[in-house]
Scaffold this active site. Structure first.
Site, short mmCIF file in Angstrom:
data_model
loop_
_atom_site.label_atom_id
_atom_site.label_comp_id
_atom_site.label_asym_id
_atom_site.label_seq_id
_atom_site.Cartn_x
_atom_site.Cartn_y
_atom_site.Cartn_z
N GLU A 121 21.40 31.52 1.30
CA GLU A 121 22.00 32.82 0.81
C GLU A 121 22.29 32.11 -0.95
OE1 GLU A 121 26.09 32.08 2.50
OE2 GLU A 121 25.89 34.52 3.39
N GLU A 141 24.56 31.89 11.78
CA GLU A 141 25.50 31.38 11.73
C GLU A 141 26.44 32.33 13.02
OE1 GLU A 141 23.50 31.47 8.91
OE2 GLU A 141 24.73 31.70 7.32
#
Ligand code: 1HE
Length: 267
Positions: A121, A141
């Site tokens: 990110e 994740e």
């Protein structure tokens, strides 16, 4: 004018050379540069300051052998956050990454090792990503029982498309090498990502700052608009940028044939 010397930072280092090329270093190698809450506050401080401190371009790098291992999972475990606590954490991540993407200063991410989870990110908020042969990208994740919270659903999806994004999240698929370039995670794959990142930063820094400001903010803003509004905004930005004094010198150089012509690289 803001000054980087006035910043008090916990887990980032920042320096700027005489040409305005800033180096921003994630300084937590012992934790693989995992992003704890304090590091995110540092990112906000640095990327709020650089555009006002005369930076012409920035190279974002990590100390150690990994760029960034994403969310600090141990801090997250120990903090035992409530949903609203973590939502506010995410808002701070967004603040940091928006300062990068919309700040108007070209940011080149020099990647190596793990660029995973929140580390991807972070990298995807830079304007250009340079990978080396050790670099690998993943969104673990799903395996950690988590979900992206630092803007990956927008920025990583922009890079790789929705189907690959969902595959990465569901399976933890790892991309590296030429494949990572071909799916859009990096724009360059070279032996020495930092050296290349500085080359790119110096090339970009040679453009007039107003042009770079537009490139490194307007393109992103326009993506958020309807096509009609984006076209209008583009005309307004072009009206300002394309009439700047710095562009007149360059146009004159083209007209008098002293400016370089656009050619493919030799060889
Ligand atoms: C960490 C973290 C971390 C390392 N949070 N402490 N991100 C991940 O799921 C990636 C988690 N990390 C790893 O898979 C590996 O650590 C690495 C592949 C990055 C590096 O492996 P390695 O063998 O070099 O190091 P290590 O032995 O695993 O870790 C060294 C130390 O760094 C160790 O601490 P120590 O005190 O025991 O020495 C690790 O605990 C620490 N460390 N990674 C905390 N991530 C806004 S939502 C975003 C959601 C996400 O980002 S999910 C993805 C999280």
């Amino acid at each position: 004018m803001a000054r980087i010397e006035d910043l008090t930072l916990s887990h980032l280092r920042v320096e700027m050379d005489a040409d305005g090329i800033a180096t921003v270093t994630l300084d937590r190698a012992e934790k693989r540069n995992a992003l704890n809450a304090a590091t995110v506050e540092d990112l906000i401080a640095v990327f709020s300051t650089l555009p006002r401190a005369g930076a012409r371009a920035a190279v974002l790098r990590g100390d150690g052998t990994h760029f960034c291992a994403g969310l600090d999972l141990v801090e997250h475990l120990h903090e035992d956050r409530r949903p609203e606590d973590f939502m506010h954490i995410c808002l701070r991540w967004h603040e940091a990454f928006n300062k990068m993407e919309y700040g108007g200063v070209p940011i080149i991410a020099a990647l190596k090792g793990a660029v995973v989870g929140g580390g991807l990110e972070l990298a995807s908020a830079a304007h250009i990503r340079v990978a080396d042969p050790t670099t690998y990208f993943a969104l673990p994740e799903g395996q950690r029982g988590l979900f992206t919270g630092g803007g990956a659903t927008i920025r990583v999806t922009d890079l790789v498309g929705k189907a690959r994004m969902i595959d990465m999240m569901l399976t933890g698929r790892v991309y590296q090498g030429e494949e990572a370039v071909s799916v859009g995670l990096a724009q360059y794959l070279v032996d020495h990502s930092e050296a290349k990142a500085y080359d790119i930063a110096r090339t970009a820094a040679a453009n007039p700052p107003l042009s770079n400001f537009a490139i490194c903010s307007a393109v992103s803003h326009m993506q958020n608009m309807s096509a009609l509004d984006a076209a209008y905004a583009e005309s307004v930005v072009a009206g300002i940028v394309n009439t700047q004094p710095a562009s007149r010198d360059r146009l004159r150089a083209f007209a008098d044939k002293s400016a370089a012509r656009v050619r493919p690289a030799a060889g």
